[in-house]
Each structure stands twice: as structure tokens, then as C-alpha cells.
Design an enzyme around this catalytic site. Structure first.
Site, short mmCIF file in Angstrom:
data_model
loop_
_atom_site.label_atom_id
_atom_site.label_comp_id
_atom_site.label_asym_id
_atom_site.label_seq_id
_atom_site.Cartn_x
_atom_site.Cartn_y
_atom_site.Cartn_z
N GLU A 1 10.65 -4.33 5.56
CA GLU A 1 10.04 -4.00 6.66
C GLU A 1 9.93 -3.96 8.12
O GLU A 1 9.41 -3.59 9.01
CB GLU A 1 8.30 -4.71 6.46
CG GLU A 1 7.75 -4.44 5.07
CD GLU A 1 7.59 -2.70 4.71
OE1 GLU A 1 7.91 -1.82 5.47
OE2 GLU A 1 6.96 -2.62 3.51
N TYR B 1 0.90 -1.11 0.26
CA TYR B 1 -0.07 0.11 -0.05
C TYR B 1 0.88 1.17 -0.03
O TYR B 1 0.33 2.40 0.18
CB TYR B 1 -0.96 0.02 1.25
CG TYR B 1 -0.18 -0.15 2.46
CD1 TYR B 1 0.29 0.76 3.25
CD2 TYR B 1 -0.01 -1.50 3.04
CE1 TYR B 1 1.03 0.48 4.24
CE2 TYR B 1 0.64 -1.59 4.22
CZ TYR B 1 1.08 -0.67 4.98
OH TYR B 1 1.81 -0.96 5.99
N GLY B 2 2.11 1.17 -0.10
CA GLY B 2 2.96 2.37 0.06
C GLY B 2 4.16 2.29 -1.04
O GLY B 2 3.99 2.19 -2.25
N THR B 3 5.43 2.33 -0.32
CA THR B 3 6.43 2.32 -1.39
C THR B 3 6.87 0.93 -2.13
O THR B 3 7.74 0.85 -2.96
CB THR B 3 7.89 2.46 -0.42
OG1 THR B 3 7.99 1.76 0.49
CG2 THR B 3 7.80 3.91 0.33
N LEU B 4 6.01 0.00 -1.94
CA LEU B 4 6.07 -1.20 -2.60
C LEU B 4 5.18 -1.09 -3.78
O LEU B 4 5.29 -2.17 -4.69
CB LEU B 4 5.94 -2.52 -1.79
CG LEU B 4 6.94 -2.86 -0.84
CD1 LEU B 4 6.52 -3.89 0.30
CD2 LEU B 4 8.18 -3.43 -1.42
#
Length: 130
Positions: free
Chosen positions: A80, A14-17
Site C-alpha cells: 500500500e 476493501y479492494g484487491t486484498l
């Protein structure tokens, strides 16, 4: 050396991935299942250069689901900081079953702004226009 791993895990990012984001390269070789969103039981927070997903909220969060092998999953766990920074947890998506997702302990999010749209990309665009 050839990687031989048959175990597949579905992971919600949901972000930098996300595709096009800085850490997406770690998902090279993963199978993209598609766009997805959580049930409206989460909160997405701005943690500076990346978002943090926390349970027991009121928003649906947008993201993507990938099927990863054990090698990619290990790389994601390292990125993470699982289990000490983020905690990989099984969550239910809206109409798409259960997947693994990296959740952030809510106690460490005090004072961080909530991303009410539930979308990291929308939030980044809004931040640029401030």
C-alpha cells in the site's frame, strides 16, 4: 526460518486484498475475522485497477477484517506504500470496534469517480456490464 511474532493487528480490507482478489495472497497465514463495513463516514473511489478509501464521506464501505502478525502487516504496508501512498489509520467499523485501514488522501482523489455502493466487488461487476 520460523516466524515468531505474537503481535496481532486487525486490518480492514476493501479492494484487491479481499478474498478471491489479486493481492489476497499477501494475507496467507492471517486469521479471517469476517465480513465488516465501516460506519457511513467514508467514500470509496475508483482509482483504476484498485479502490481508494477516504475519510469524511457519507457512505458505509464493505470489506473483510483479518488479524495479521507483524510480518504480514509489513507486507501490507509495502503493497500500500504506507505512509507515502496510502496511510494506515485506525478507523471505527459499524458495530465491530476499531481496526487499521489504508486510507487515501482525499486531495489526490479529485476527479476520480465515487463508488456509491461502497463495495469494490459490486463496482467491478457493474464495470464489466458497461
Amino acid at each position: 526460518m520460523k516466524r515468531t511474532s505474537t503481535a496481532a493487528t486487525r486490518v480492514f480490507v476493501y479492494g484487491t486484498l479481499l478474498s478471491g482478489e489479486p493481492n489476497h495472497r499477501l494475507l496467507r497465514g492471517a486469521r479471517r475475522i469476517g465480513s465488516a463495513r465501516t460506519q457511513p463516514r467514508f467514500s470509496l473511489y475508483d482509482y483504476g485497477p484498485f479502490p481508494a478509501l477516504a475519510s469524511r464521506g457519507k457512505h458505509a464501505v464493505e470489506g473483510e477484517v483479518y488479524e495479521v502478525d507483524t510480518f504480514i502487516l509489513a507486507a501490507l504496508d509495502r503493497l500500500e506504500g504506507h505512509p507515502h501512498f496510502y496511510q494506515r489509520t485506525s478507523i471505527a467499523l459499524d458495530g465491530a470496534g476499531r481496526v487499521e485501514a489504508y486510507l487515501f488522501p482525499k486531495a489526490r482523489l479529485t476527479g476520480r469517480p465515487t463508488i456509491k455502493s461502497g463495495c469494490w466487488r459490486t463496482h467491478l461487476k457493474e464495470k464489466k456490464s458497461w
